[in-house]
Write an enzyme that holds these catalytic residues in place. Structure first.
Site, PDB file in Angstrom:
ATOM      1  CG  HIS A 127     -52.187-101.520   6.589  1.00 48.15           C
ATOM      2  ND1 HIS A 127     -52.206-101.288   5.237  1.00 48.15           N
ATOM      3  CD2 HIS A 127     -53.270-102.286   6.834  1.00 48.15           C
ATOM      4  CE1 HIS A 127     -53.253-101.871   4.692  1.00 48.15           C
ATOM      5  NE2 HIS A 127     -53.922-102.491   5.661  1.00 48.15           N
ATOM      6  CG  ASP A 183     -49.466-100.140   3.404  1.00 48.13           C
ATOM      7  OD1 ASP A 183     -48.918-100.769   4.332  1.00 48.13           O
ATOM      8  OD2 ASP A 183     -50.704-100.111   3.228  1.00 48.13           O
ATOM      9  CB  SER A 283     -55.350-104.959   4.237  1.00 43.81           C
ATOM     10  OG  SER A 283     -56.077-103.772   4.375  1.00 43.81           O
TER      11      SER A 283
END
Length: 575
Positions: A127, A183, A283
């Site tokens: 992402h 992911d 992230s």
């Protein structure tokens, strides 16, 4: 690259086998000399200037702290991008940490973390890559514990960090921006960095996922679940011990996908002051367990400290095979994920560029008649594919730079007589590419690579290998993340020896793949069709070239072969 290797009066062995000629004539020969202006070389995308990269980072910094929160497709969750609680750490303690700055199509700037896993490779979250053109808008900083700051004169202080562009990016083909499943992503830098890589978890490291196992997560993300302007200017670390899947399922229900996701850390208390967890801006950063990359920061509740809502990670162990394929996917043309092929017809060496479903002859390197073995590999893991070649006097050279002279890495009567020399990748389990040889007595030896074109002392790994007329290896054929070896014996039998990842016994038992007397040459250069699995070229007695695509399955089976042209009978040496 090179020109005019003097021809020698020595007949070469069977095309593609890499065997030394039967003639015992000793020939003194110099390594190839280089063209002053190469007429045809691969054109890798140029690296953006440092000035341009600094502009990209400065723009992201000016965007404010909201830039530290990558978008998410999960309606009920935000990417886990913070370190709430925890403590400040140093880049010395986590030398592999990377800062990712990028911009989306609408001009919005974002920030993610990542981990250096090879000199030019960064593992991060999908992402943080999905929909982004890193080559145009991205910049990566490594080797700094502090985020860049602007100076009084309008410049940018990187605090000792190295600044790089990205020229190739990959995200898992089954990444789902709604569920955030799969992911994981890999970025390839324009040039290597000095940062010490973080080892990727191995297939055998299942014990690292036992509930309660000590883990650490690192990042520059938000330190408050409510204040968007709370991103940390310095690197932080938090305890993140492995959590049982059952506990994670209780916290998130069907949103948690066991097998590809992982929870870690103590459950938040509902208050930032008593919680220790990830948040926006973290992230893509690494969860480190047992000194290895075990997880990639993926998502969590929008309220990062919400009671009982753990940080969720992509489980690196579920993706270690495909990640390794992308980490080790160097190819000659450089700008894609498809392996290319060198072949010599008569005296002339050509390079064929893969289009995925076909190959095109694109580069001509002139007279290459004084070489009796050629291997395509990347010994220093800089994402520039190297050539290893042997001359009739036994000298083995490593060609690894367009500006530096080829380095002699081996010489002597033994190397002249070796029946087989191959560079299958990492056989010893340390993520560094190795060499394997077979001597005249049929004994196989492993030369463990050091990642810089040199090797440790050899170790005996088996006998009876003299039965093979061809041995080939270049990566993982069966999808388990370990380098394998193919052997062709008399009667046209082709066997797969599965890699074990053990330095003392790197190859397991063999599996018969096929029996085909019509195949007289095998060449393996990596992932030709771009699906993440190492493939095999084979030439038959009619001069047809076939691609056997690896299925990536544990049995080592190959998919239906595809013809890649005719007229290959004149080729007498393959990479």
């Amino acid at each position: 690259m090179r020109r005019e290797i003097p021809a020698v009066a020595t007949a070469l062995a069977l095309a593609g086998t890499g065997l030394l000629a039967t003639s015992a004539q000793a020939v003194d020969i110099d390594p190839p000399t280089r063209q002053s202006v190469p007429s045809s070389v691969p054109q890798q995308a140029p690296e953006p200037s440092q000035s341009e990269l600094r502009k990209r980072v400065t723009a992201a910094l000016k965007a404010g702290e909201e830039a530290k929160s990558p978008r998410t497709g999960k309606a009920q969750s935000a990417p886990s991008a913070r370190i709430i609680g925890g403590k400040t750490t140093t880049i010395t303690a986590a030398p592999w940490m990377a800062q990712l700055y990028f911009e989306d199509a609408a001009g919005n700037s974002y920030f993610c973390g990542g981990a250096v896993v090879a000199p030019s490779k960064i593992v991060t979250a999908a992402h943080c890559v999905d929909g982004i053109n890193y080559a145009v808008t991205g910049a990566v900083v490594t080797g700094a514990h502090q985020v860049p700051t602007t100076t009084a004169g309008g410049g940018l202080n990187l605090h000792g960090g190295e600044l790089r562009g990205v020229y190739r990016q990959w995200q898992h083909e089954r990444y789902d921006d709604r569920t955030l499943n799969n992911d994981v992503a890999v970025l390839t830098l324009n040039s290597p960095v000095k940062a010490k890589p973080l080892p990727l978890i191995r297939a055998t490291d299942t014990a690292l996922y036992k509930a309660g196992t000590d883990g650490k997560v690192y990042g520059w993300g938000r330190t408050s679940s409510t204040n968007p302007n709370s991103g940390s200017d310095v690197l932080k670390v938090a305890d993140a011990d492995v959590v049982a899947d059952s506990s994670c399922r209780t916290a998130y229900g069907s949103g948690f996908i066991a097998g590809t996701m992982l929870c870690a850390g103590k459950p938040p208390t509902g208050s930032d002051s008593t919680s220790e967890t990830t948040c926006n801006g973290d992230s893509g950063g690494p969860l480190v367990v047992g000194g290895r990359l075990a997880g990639i920061v993926s998502w969590g509740d929008r309220d990062c400290s919400k009671l009982g809502k753990y940080g969720v990670y992509a489980k690196a162990g579920a993706f270690q095979a495909v990640l390794r394929n992308r980490i080790n996917d160097s190819n000659w043309s450089g700008n894609d994920h498809r392996a290319d092929l060198f072949g010599r017809s008569g005296k002339t060496l050509y390079a064929w560029e893969s289009r995925g479903t076909s190959i095109t002859r694109k580069y001509n390197y002139g007279d290459f008649s004084g070489v009796n073995l050629l291997i395509q590999a990347d010994l220093n893991r800089d994402d520039r594919q190297d050539l290893i070649y042997r001359l009739p006097n036994g000298d083995v050279y490593w060609s690894y730079s367009n500006t530096l002279a080829d380095r002699r890495i081996a010489s002597g009567a033994a190397w002249k007589s070796y029946r087989q020399i191959l560079a299958p990748g990492d056989l010893s389990g340390d993520d560094l590419p190795d060499l394997m040889i077979v001597d005249t007595a049929g004994k196989a030896y492993l030369y463990p690579g050091k990642g810089n074109g040199t090797f440790a002392s050899r170790t005996l790994i088996g006998s009876g290998w003299g039965q093979f007329t061809m041995l080939r290896g270049h990566g993982d054929f069966n999808g388990d993340g370990r380098a394998d070896v193919l052997g062709r014996a008399s009667g046209g039998k082709v066997y797969l020896y599965k890699g074990t990842g053990s330095a003392s016994a790197p190859l397991g038992g063999r599996t018969l793949l096929t029996t085909n007397n019509s195949l007289n040459a095998l060449a393996v250069t990596g992932d030709v069709n771009g699906d993440g699995n190492a493939d095999v070229f084979a030439r038959d007695t009619a001069g047809k070239l076939w691609l056997y695509p690896s299925s990536g399955k544990s049995a080592g089976a190959f998919a239906t072969r595809k013809q890649f042209g005719t007229g290959w009978g004149s080729y007498n040496l393959f990479g």
